[in-house]
Scaffold this motif. Structure first.
Motif, PDB file in Angstrom:
ATOM      1  N   GLY A 129       0.785  -1.247   0.000  1.00 21.16           N
ATOM      2  CA  GLY A 129       0.000   0.000   0.000  1.00 21.16           C
ATOM      3  C   GLY A 129       0.806   1.280   0.000  1.00 21.16           C
ATOM      4  O   GLY A 129       0.239   2.361  -0.167  1.00 21.16           O
ATOM      5  N   ARG A 130       2.122   1.155   0.217  1.00 26.38           N
ATOM      6  CA  ARG A 130       3.003   2.328   0.260  1.00 26.38           C
ATOM      7  C   ARG A 130       2.491   3.449   1.161  1.00 26.38           C
ATOM      8  O   ARG A 130       2.543   4.639   0.770  1.00 26.38           O
ATOM      9  CB  ARG A 130       3.223   2.892  -1.151  1.00 26.38           C
ATOM     10  N   PRO A 131       2.000   3.115   2.349  1.00 21.84           N
ATOM     11  CA  PRO A 131       1.469   4.203   3.191  1.00 21.84           C
ATOM     12  C   PRO A 131       2.537   5.228   3.545  1.00 21.84           C
ATOM     13  O   PRO A 131       2.255   6.432   3.588  1.00 21.84           O
ATOM     14  CB  PRO A 131       0.958   3.472   4.443  1.00 21.84           C
ATOM     15  N   GLU A 132       3.780   4.758   3.781  1.00 26.94           N
ATOM     16  CA  GLU A 132       4.834   5.704   4.191  1.00 26.94           C
ATOM     17  C   GLU A 132       5.179   6.653   3.048  1.00 26.94           C
ATOM     18  O   GLU A 132       5.485   7.830   3.279  1.00 26.94           O
ATOM     19  CB  GLU A 132       6.066   4.946   4.724  1.00 26.94           C
ATOM     20  N   VAL A 133       5.075   6.171   1.799  1.00 28.21           N
ATOM     21  CA  VAL A 133       5.348   7.024   0.637  1.00 28.21           C
ATOM     22  C   VAL A 133       4.218   8.041   0.466  1.00 28.21           C
ATOM     23  O   VAL A 133       4.456   9.241   0.261  1.00 28.21           O
ATOM     24  CB  VAL A 133       5.497   6.157  -0.639  1.00 28.21           C
ATOM     25  N   ILE A 134       2.993   7.551   0.577  1.00 32.20           N
ATOM     26  CA  ILE A 134       1.818   8.438   0.447  1.00 32.20           C
ATOM     27  C   ILE A 134       1.867   9.525   1.520  1.00 32.20           C
ATOM     28  O   ILE A 134       1.684  10.715   1.233  1.00 32.20           O
ATOM     29  CB  ILE A 134       0.513   7.602   0.548  1.00 32.20           C
ATOM     30  N   PHE A 135       2.169   9.136   2.756  1.00 28.14           N
ATOM     31  CA  PHE A 135       2.201  10.122   3.860  1.00 28.14           C
ATOM     32  C   PHE A 135       3.366  11.095   3.683  1.00 28.14           C
ATOM     33  O   PHE A 135       3.195  12.303   3.872  1.00 28.14           O
ATOM     34  CB  PHE A 135       2.311   9.426   5.220  1.00 28.14           C
ATOM     35  N   ASP A 136       4.556  10.572   3.349  1.00 27.80           N
ATOM     36  CA  ASP A 136       5.714  11.480   3.169  1.00 27.80           C
ATOM     37  C   ASP A 136       5.389  12.538   2.112  1.00 27.80           C
ATOM     38  O   ASP A 136       5.684  13.720   2.292  1.00 27.80           O
ATOM     39  CB  ASP A 136       6.958  10.700   2.718  1.00 27.80           C
ATOM     40  N   ASN A 137       4.789  12.105   1.013  1.00 27.89           N
ATOM     41  CA  ASN A 137       4.436  13.053  -0.057  1.00 27.89           C
ATOM     42  C   ASN A 137       3.407  14.074   0.422  1.00 27.89           C
ATOM     43  O   ASN A 137       3.516  15.271   0.122  1.00 27.89           O
ATOM     44  CB  ASN A 137       3.892  12.307  -1.286  1.00 27.89           C
ATOM     45  N   LEU A 138       2.424  13.603   1.180  1.00 24.30           N
ATOM     46  CA  LEU A 138       1.398  14.529   1.683  1.00 24.30           C
ATOM     47  C   LEU A 138       2.004  15.518   2.675  1.00 24.30           C
ATOM     48  O   LEU A 138       1.656  16.700   2.665  1.00 24.30           O
ATOM     49  CB  LEU A 138       0.252  13.750   2.333  1.00 24.30           C
ATOM     50  N   TYR A 139       2.901  15.054   3.537  1.00 21.02           N
ATOM     51  CA  TYR A 139       3.550  15.994   4.480  1.00 21.02           C
ATOM     52  C   TYR A 139       4.371  17.022   3.713  1.00 21.02           C
ATOM     53  O   TYR A 139       4.356  18.205   4.048  1.00 21.02           O
ATOM     54  CB  TYR A 139       4.426  15.245   5.493  1.00 21.02           C
ATOM     55  N   HIS A 140       5.048  16.552   2.666  1.00 25.23           N
ATOM     56  CA  HIS A 140       5.862  17.478   1.872  1.00 25.23           C
ATOM     57  C   HIS A 140       5.001  18.592   1.273  1.00 25.23           C
ATOM     58  O   HIS A 140       5.437  19.729   1.144  1.00 25.23           O
ATOM     59  CB  HIS A 140       6.584  16.695   0.767  1.00 25.23           C
ATOM     60  N   GLU A 141       3.774  18.246   0.936  1.00 31.71           N
ATOM     61  CA  GLU A 141       2.854  19.238   0.349  1.00 31.71           C
ATOM     62  C   GLU A 141       2.020  19.956   1.408  1.00 31.71           C
ATOM     63  O   GLU A 141       1.123  20.742   1.056  1.00 31.71           O
ATOM     64  CB  GLU A 141       1.925  18.548  -0.666  1.00 31.71           C
ATOM     65  N   GLY A 142       2.289  19.680   2.678  1.00 32.12           N
ATOM     66  CA  GLY A 142       1.564  20.363   3.760  1.00 32.12           C
ATOM     67  C   GLY A 142       0.095  19.994   3.826  1.00 32.12           C
ATOM     68  O   GLY A 142      -0.733  20.798   4.262  1.00 32.12           O
ATOM     69  N   LYS A 143      -0.241  18.756   3.414  1.00 32.02           N
ATOM     70  CA  LYS A 143      -1.661  18.388   3.303  1.00 32.02           C
ATOM     71  C   LYS A 143      -2.141  17.416   4.380  1.00 32.02           C
ATOM     72  O   LYS A 143      -3.267  16.920   4.298  1.00 32.02           O
ATOM     73  CB  LYS A 143      -1.914  17.749   1.935  1.00 32.02           C
ATOM     74  N   LEU A 144      -1.272  17.092   5.326  1.00 34.57           N
ATOM     75  CA  LEU A 144      -1.646  16.060   6.293  1.00 34.57           C
ATOM     76  C   LEU A 144      -1.353  16.550   7.708  1.00 34.57           C
ATOM     77  O   LEU A 144      -0.269  17.072   7.969  1.00 34.57           O
ATOM     78  CB  LEU A 144      -0.827  14.795   5.986  1.00 34.57           C
ATOM     79  N   ALA A 145      -2.321  16.370   8.607  1.00 33.58           N
ATOM     80  CA  ALA A 145      -2.084  16.735  10.014  1.00 33.58           C
ATOM     81  C   ALA A 145      -1.046  15.781  10.603  1.00 33.58           C
ATOM     82  O   ALA A 145      -1.086  14.580  10.313  1.00 33.58           O
ATOM     83  CB  ALA A 145      -3.396  16.630  10.787  1.00 33.58           C
ATOM     84  N   PRO A 146      -0.136  16.280  11.435  1.00 32.28           N
ATOM     85  CA  PRO A 146       0.840  15.377  12.064  1.00 32.28           C
ATOM     86  C   PRO A 146       0.119  14.305  12.867  1.00 32.28           C
ATOM     87  O   PRO A 146      -0.761  14.624  13.677  1.00 32.28           O
ATOM     88  CB  PRO A 146       1.647  16.297  12.984  1.00 32.28           C
ATOM     89  N   MET A 147       0.441  13.062  12.603  1.00 26.91           N
ATOM     90  CA  MET A 147      -0.196  11.944  13.315  1.00 26.91           C
ATOM     91  C   MET A 147       0.731  10.746  13.315  1.00 26.91           C
ATOM     92  O   MET A 147       1.640  10.654  12.484  1.00 26.91           O
ATOM     93  CB  MET A 147      -1.537  11.571  12.656  1.00 26.91           C
ATOM     94  N   ILE A 148       0.486   9.855  14.259  1.00 22.30           N
ATOM     95  CA  ILE A 148       1.169   8.559  14.278  1.00 22.30           C
ATOM     96  C   ILE A 148       0.212   7.544  13.668  1.00 22.30           C
ATOM     97  O   ILE A 148      -0.997   7.618  13.891  1.00 22.30           O
ATOM     98  CB  ILE A 148       1.539   8.190  15.730  1.00 22.30           C
ATOM     99  N   VAL A 149       0.760   6.643  12.863  1.00 27.49           N
ATOM    100  CA  VAL A 149      -0.088   5.611  12.255  1.00 27.49           C
ATOM    101  C   VAL A 149       0.373   4.250  12.755  1.00 27.49           C
ATOM    102  O   VAL A 149       1.564   3.929  12.665  1.00 27.49           O
ATOM    103  CB  VAL A 149      -0.011   5.669  10.715  1.00 27.49           C
ATOM    104  N   VAL A 150      -0.559   3.488  13.308  1.00 29.44           N
ATOM    105  CA  VAL A 150      -0.243   2.156  13.830  1.00 29.44           C
ATOM    106  C   VAL A 150      -0.845   1.111  12.903  1.00 29.44           C
ATOM    107  O   VAL A 150      -2.023   1.191  12.541  1.00 29.44           O
ATOM    108  CB  VAL A 150      -0.777   1.982  15.269  1.00 29.44           C
ATOM    109  N   LEU A 151      -0.019   0.161  12.510  1.00 26.43           N
ATOM    110  CA  LEU A 151      -0.434  -0.919  11.597  1.00 26.43           C
ATOM    111  C   LEU A 151      -0.392  -2.234  12.370  1.00 26.43           C
ATOM    112  O   LEU A 151       0.660  -2.872  12.467  1.00 26.43           O
ATOM    113  CB  LEU A 151       0.535  -0.980  10.409  1.00 26.43           C
ATOM    114  N   PRO A 152      -1.511  -2.622  12.970  1.00 29.33           N
ATOM    115  CA  PRO A 152      -1.522  -3.830  13.814  1.00 29.33           C
ATOM    116  C   PRO A 152      -1.720  -5.097  12.986  1.00 29.33           C
ATOM    117  O   PRO A 152      -1.978  -5.043  11.790  1.00 29.33           O
ATOM    118  CB  PRO A 152      -2.739  -3.612  14.711  1.00 29.33           C
TER     119      PRO A 152
END
Ligand code: FER
Length: 277
Positions: free
Chosen positions: A93-116
């Protein structure tokens, strides 16, 4: 131009009204491709003791770029499907890539993501028969592991908020069903809930939300999405129809695609941006 817009706007409204779904644009090309020279979050594997299962269990955790123990973060718990485990999102799913890109564009609130690992049993691997009754039951048993073991562990170990306003639960397929069942069943714990292509483990409307009027007060977001070619689409439609009939606010998003990670990456990109706003 005026004439064109004058025709277009009523047409768009009619389309939305006719099928009852939200007009949401799909993720732009490259949203899930690794970019050079941008800040990156970190993925780590963690272990916690599960009193529910009686063993140590493994989960993965993504902390955002610039993560600091001096800050406090909300948490998204992101769940996998029937054939997966705590690595499924990372492997496909490349979540870390999707999130890194969104943070780079200032589009994501800072959050921790847990993958259980959402299969609460001693041998929690997918195994030879992913549909074996005890394996399907373990997805249901995960409710107690999540609430009694994993969430307390995360809240003791990481600098996170520990109230319902700062906890989100989302997942794909079996994990989508879990998110609806556990999320709507525990409104004192979660206020942001997302189901991507939820599976038949999703409770029927009357059991999922016996008091639908309460949901609009309690939930910040209820997201329901599915690929139009998905064989499990009926679960999403059935759930949407119950929510709509009971005036429960929710996003209902049907998109091109099947039961696969093209759809779920797109969902993660769109859903995550709505969180903790
Ligand atoms: C089923 C069909 C599909 C079912 C679960 C699934 C529990 C799950 C699919 C997935 O997680 O991808 O009948 O019953």
């Amino acid at each position: 131009m005026r004439l064109f817009l004058g025709l277009l706007i009523p047409c768009l409204c009619l389309t939305v009204a006719a099928n009852g779904q939200d007009a949401i644009e799909q993720a732009p090309p490259g949203f899930d491709e690794k970019r050079e020279n941008i800040d990156r979050g970190e993925v780590q594997t963690i272990e916690y003791y599960s009193s529910t299962v009686g063993t140590k269990r493994t989960a993965n955790i993504y902390t955002p770029p610039g993560y600091s123990e001096e800050n406090r973060y909300p948490v998204l718990y992101l769940l996998h499907g029937i054939g997966g485990d705590e690595r499924e999102w990372l492997d496909h799913g490349r979540p870390e890539v999707i999130f890194d890109n969104l943070y780079h564009e200032g589009k994501l609130a800072p959050m921790i993501v847990v993958l259980p690992n959402g299969r609460a049993m001693k041998d929690d691997r997918p195994g030879e028969n992913i549909f074996a009754p005890e394996r399907v039951q373990a997805f249901s048993d995960f409710e107690r592991d999540l609430l009694d073991d994993l969430i307390p562990f995360i809240e003791e170990t990481y600098p996170v908020y520990s109230d319902r306003q700062h906890r989100a639960l989302a997942g794909l397929s079996m994990g989508g069903g879990q998110s609806l069942n556990f999320g709507l069943g525990n409104l004192d714990t979660f206020s942001w809930v997302g189901a991507f292509s939820p599976a038949p483990n999703t409770r029927v409307g009357e059991e999922l939300a016996p008091e639908p009027v309460k949901l609009n007060d309690k939930l910040n977001l209820l997201w329901l999405s599915c690929g139009e070619e998905d064989g499990l689409l009926h679960v999403t439609v059935r759930t949407h129809e119950y929510l709509a009939a009971n005036d429960v606010n929710h996003i209902y998003y049907l998109e091109p695609g099947d039961h696969d990670f093209y759809v779920w990456r797109n969902d993660l990109y769109l859903f995550s941006q709505l969180l903790f706003r």
